[in-house]
Scaffold this active site. Structure first.
Site, mmCIF file in Angstrom:
data_model
loop_
_atom_site.group_PDB
_atom_site.id
_atom_site.type_symbol
_atom_site.label_atom_id
_atom_site.label_comp_id
_atom_site.label_asym_id
_atom_site.label_seq_id
_atom_site.Cartn_x
_atom_site.Cartn_y
_atom_site.Cartn_z
ATOM 1 C CB SER A 69 -1.184 -0.067 1.501
ATOM 2 O OG SER A 69 0.343 0.604 2.376
ATOM 3 C CE LYS A 106 -2.935 2.648 4.556
ATOM 4 N NZ LYS A 106 -1.550 1.319 4.582
#
Length: 150
Positions: A69, A106
Site C-alpha cells: 500500500s 500510511k
C-alpha cells in the site's frame, strides 16, 4: 517480537538492541551514481548505524512491512522501518497507526473535513478516521532500510 494483522499490510514490530554500538566500515567520499570519477584515497573510518539513524533510543522501534500500500513512496514489502514514538505527527508524516484494532503504515493527511490515512498506491483507498474510530498514531517513520535484490 509481535505480529499484527492490518488492513492492507502486516507489520512486525521489533525492539532495538538497547544502546549496543554497531560499527561498520565507512568510506568518507561520496560514491558517484553517474560517470565514474578518478580513484581517490579511500579513507575508511567506522560508522555507528545506531547513532546515524536513531535520535531517541528509548522510543525507537523497527518494523518489517508486508504489503504494497506504500510502494509509490518507496516503502516496499520486506522493508525495515525505523519508527520513533516520541515524534509529533503532522500533515504529510508517514506513520505507523493503530486504527480499530489493526496496525497500518500510511501518510497522515489533515484536511478541512477530517483526518485521513493515505496509501501511496492507487489500488488502495484512503482511510478516513472518524470520531468513532479507535485511533492512535503509534510512531513516525524516520528511515527505511531496504534490501537490494538483483
Amino acid at each position: 517480537m509481535s505480529k499484527f494483522a492490518v488492513m492492507e499490510d502486516k507489520i512486525e514490530i521489533m525492539e532495538l538492541n538497547g544502546g549496543e554500538t554497531m560499527n561498520i566500515s565507512f568510506i568518507e567520499n561520496n560514491v558517484p551514481a553517474g560517470f565514474p570519477s578518478p580513484a581517490q584515497d579511500q579513507n575508511s573510518d567506522s560508522l555507528d548505524l545506531n547513532r546515524e539513524l536513531i535520535n531517541s533510543p528509548s522510543s525507537t522501534f523497527c518494523a518489517r512491512v508486508s504489503g504494497d500500500s506504500m510502494i509509490d513512496c518507496g516503502i516496499n514489502d520486506g522493508d525495515l522501518l525505523i519508527i520513533d514514538k516520541a515524534l509529533v505527527p503532522h500533515d504529510g508524516s508517514i506513520a505507523v497507526c493503530f486504527i480499530d484494532g489493526d496496525f497500518t503504515v500510511k501518510r497522515i493527511s489533515i484536511k478541512e473535513d477530517g483526518l485521513y490515512l493515505m496509501p501511496e498506491n492507487r489500488s488502495y483507498k484512503p482511510i478516513k478516521v472518524s470520531e468513532e474510530s479507535n485511533f492512535q498514531v503509534w510512531g513516525i517513520v524516520t528511515h527505511i532500510i531496504k534490501s537490494v535484490k538483483c
